[in-house]
Structures are given as structure tokens and as C-alpha cells.
Motif scaffolding. Structure first.
Motif, short mmCIF file in Angstrom:
data_model
loop_
_atom_site.label_atom_id
_atom_site.label_comp_id
_atom_site.label_asym_id
_atom_site.label_seq_id
_atom_site.Cartn_x
_atom_site.Cartn_y
_atom_site.Cartn_z
N MET A 1 -32.31 -20.47 24.62
CA MET A 1 -32.55 -19.83 23.34
C MET A 1 -32.75 -18.31 23.50
SD MET A 1 -32.65 -20.28 20.24
CE MET A 1 -33.43 -20.43 18.70
N ARG A 2 -33.40 -17.93 24.62
CA ARG A 2 -33.61 -16.50 24.86
C ARG A 2 -32.27 -15.77 25.02
NH1 ARG A 2 -37.80 -15.85 29.62
NH2 ARG A 2 -36.44 -14.07 29.86
N ARG A 3 -31.29 -16.45 25.66
CA ARG A 3 -29.98 -15.82 25.85
C ARG A 3 -29.29 -15.60 24.50
NH1 ARG A 3 -26.49 -19.11 29.69
NH2 ARG A 3 -25.12 -17.34 29.42
N VAL A 4 -29.39 -16.58 23.61
CA VAL A 4 -28.76 -16.47 22.30
C VAL A 4 -29.42 -15.35 21.50
CG1 VAL A 4 -28.38 -17.66 20.11
CG2 VAL A 4 -28.00 -18.87 22.26
N LEU A 5 -30.74 -15.31 21.51
CA LEU A 5 -31.45 -14.25 20.78
C LEU A 5 -31.16 -12.87 21.38
CD1 LEU A 5 -34.88 -15.99 20.09
CD2 LEU A 5 -33.01 -15.55 18.47
N SER A 6 -31.06 -12.82 22.70
CA SER A 6 -30.71 -11.56 23.36
C SER A 6 -29.31 -11.10 22.95
CB SER A 6 -30.79 -11.73 24.88
OG SER A 6 -30.30 -10.60 25.53
N ALA A 7 -28.34 -12.03 22.96
CA ALA A 7 -26.98 -11.69 22.55
C ALA A 7 -26.95 -11.24 21.09
CB ALA A 7 -26.05 -12.88 22.77
N LEU A 8 -27.70 -11.91 20.24
CA LEU A 8 -27.77 -11.53 18.82
C LEU A 8 -28.34 -10.12 18.67
CD1 LEU A 8 -27.48 -12.27 15.82
CD2 LEU A 8 -29.79 -13.22 15.95
N ALA A 9 -29.42 -9.84 19.37
CA ALA A 9 -30.05 -8.51 19.28
C ALA A 9 -29.09 -7.42 19.79
CB ALA A 9 -31.35 -8.48 20.08
N ILE A 10 -28.42 -7.68 20.90
CA ILE A 10 -27.49 -6.70 21.45
C ILE A 10 -26.33 -6.49 20.49
CG2 ILE A 10 -25.81 -6.33 23.31
CD1 ILE A 10 -27.90 -7.82 25.14
N GLY A 11 -25.81 -7.57 19.91
CA GLY A 11 -24.73 -7.45 18.94
C GLY A 11 -25.14 -6.67 17.71
N GLY A 15 -23.46 -3.28 16.50
CA GLY A 15 -22.90 -3.21 15.15
C GLY A 15 -23.49 -2.08 14.33
N VAL A 16 -24.80 -1.91 14.41
CA VAL A 16 -25.45 -0.82 13.68
C VAL A 16 -24.96 0.52 14.22
CG1 VAL A 16 -27.68 0.33 13.32
CG2 VAL A 16 -27.49 -2.13 12.97
N GLY A 17 -24.81 0.62 15.54
CA GLY A 17 -24.29 1.87 16.13
C GLY A 17 -22.89 2.18 15.65
N ILE A 18 -22.04 1.15 15.56
CA ILE A 18 -20.67 1.33 15.08
C ILE A 18 -20.69 1.82 13.63
CG2 ILE A 18 -18.59 0.03 14.39
CD1 ILE A 18 -18.60 0.55 17.34
N VAL A 19 -21.51 1.21 12.81
CA VAL A 19 -21.57 1.59 11.39
C VAL A 19 -22.15 2.99 11.23
CG1 VAL A 19 -22.64 1.02 9.17
CG2 VAL A 19 -21.63 -0.79 10.55
N VAL A 20 -23.26 3.28 11.90
CA VAL A 20 -23.90 4.59 11.78
C VAL A 20 -22.97 5.71 12.26
CG1 VAL A 20 -25.78 6.03 12.73
CG2 VAL A 20 -26.26 3.73 11.89
N LEU A 45 -16.38 11.84 20.75
CA LEU A 45 -17.80 12.03 21.03
C LEU A 45 -18.52 10.69 21.14
CD1 LEU A 45 -18.48 15.04 18.62
CD2 LEU A 45 -18.22 15.10 21.11
N VAL A 46 -18.18 9.75 20.26
CA VAL A 46 -18.78 8.41 20.32
C VAL A 46 -18.39 7.73 21.63
CG1 VAL A 46 -18.74 6.10 19.27
CG2 VAL A 46 -18.95 8.13 17.82
N MET A 47 -17.12 7.83 22.01
CA MET A 47 -16.66 7.20 23.26
C MET A 47 -17.32 7.86 24.48
SD MET A 47 -12.65 6.60 22.75
CE MET A 47 -12.08 4.96 22.41
N ALA A 48 -17.41 9.17 24.50
CA ALA A 48 -18.04 9.86 25.63
C ALA A 48 -19.51 9.46 25.74
CB ALA A 48 -17.89 11.37 25.48
N PRO A 108 -18.31 -5.50 12.35
CA PRO A 108 -19.34 -4.96 11.44
C PRO A 108 -18.78 -4.61 10.06
CG PRO A 108 -19.48 -3.89 13.57
CD PRO A 108 -18.24 -4.72 13.58
N ALA A 109 -17.50 -4.21 10.00
CA ALA A 109 -16.89 -3.84 8.71
C ALA A 109 -16.68 -5.05 7.81
CB ALA A 109 -15.56 -3.13 8.94
N LEU A 110 -16.78 -6.26 8.36
CA LEU A 110 -16.67 -7.46 7.51
C LEU A 110 -17.73 -7.44 6.41
CD1 LEU A 110 -16.04 -10.25 10.17
CD2 LEU A 110 -14.41 -9.41 8.46
#
Length: 145
Positions: A1-11, A15-20, A45-48, A108-110
């Protein structure tokens, strides 16, 4: 369960970084490729920034004996360039240049409710299924030969 929650948090952080950063907006991405028109260098700049964080992160994380939620690190074993890698990279770049979406920006654009990311993600899923099906068919043929 910790792995799933970790993956969700990282995602979610990704996603927030992509949108921002605006990278969920295909027009912003396409403007990066329009060097002689409405060029927008923000994608570079985002890629760098992402490369710098990743480089430093790998330097720190790989000092550890093992990851926090796994027994070992799962790093790529293949080092050589081959046709599937080069072809897939070219296809990825062409699709990104045409649509203005890559998987990291389209998912994230979905949440925008627009049809273009839905179409892109649907086409991406079909492409993944086709490649997996062709790979399985090719493996079956090699096993029978």
C-alpha cells in the motif's frame, strides 16, 4: 500500500508541476518548436530544470544501499542504441511536434475537459496495445521457428 500511495504522491507532484509550468497547454509546447515565429523558450527552461533535479537526485539516491520502498534499484541494463529505441524516440518526437502533447503533459490535461487530450491519450493507449500485440506476435513466431 505504501508503494501505491508513494506512486500516487509522485504522480500528483509531477502533474501539478506540468500544469503550473504550462506544459499541459499544447499551444505553449508548439510555440517552442516555432523557432522563426512565436518562439517560447520556456519548455527548454522546464527541461533544463528537470534534468538538473534528476541529475542531482540520482547522485544522492544512488549513494543509498537500496531504495526506501524496494529491495534493489531497477536501472536499465541495456546500454546500446537499437532500432526500436531510435524509432520509438523519433515517433515520440514527431507526435509531440504535431499534437503538442507528450504523455507527461496529456494526462494532467485530461482534467481540462477538452477533447484534444482525450483523443491524444486514447490514441496513445491504442498505440501501446498495438506495439505490445506486435511484440507478442513476433515473440511467438520466433518461438515457433
Amino acid at each position: 500500500m505504501r508503494r501505491v500511495l508513494s506512486a500516487l504522491a509522485i504522480g500528483l507532484v509531477f502533474g501539478v508541476g506540468i500544469v503550473v509550468s504550462g506544459m499541459a497547454n499544447p499551444a505553449k509546447v508548439l510555440n517552442f518548436f516555432d523557432v522563426f515565429g512565436t518562439w517560447d523558450p520556456s519548455l527548454a527552461l522546464v527541461m533544463a530544470s528537470a534534468l538538473a533535479v534528476t541529475f542531482l537526485g540520482y547522485k544522492v539516491v544512488l549513494q543509498r544501499p537500496a531504495p526506501v520502498l524496494e529491495r534493489t534499484f531497477h536501472l536499465p541494463a541495456k546500454r546500446q542504441l537499437d532500432l526500436p529505441l531510435i524509432g520509438g524516440s523519433a515517433l515520440f518526437g514527431i507526435g509531440w511536434g504535431i499534437a503538442g502533447f507528450c504523455p507527461g503533459g496529456a494526462i494532467p490535461a485530461l482534467g481540462s475537459g477538452q477533447s484534444s487530450p482525450i483523443t491524444f491519450v486514447g490514441a496513445m493507449i491504442v498505440g501501446i496495445l498495438l506495439v505490445n500485440g506486435l511484440g507478442a506476435l513476433s515473440a511467438r513466431r520466433r518461438a515457433l521457428a
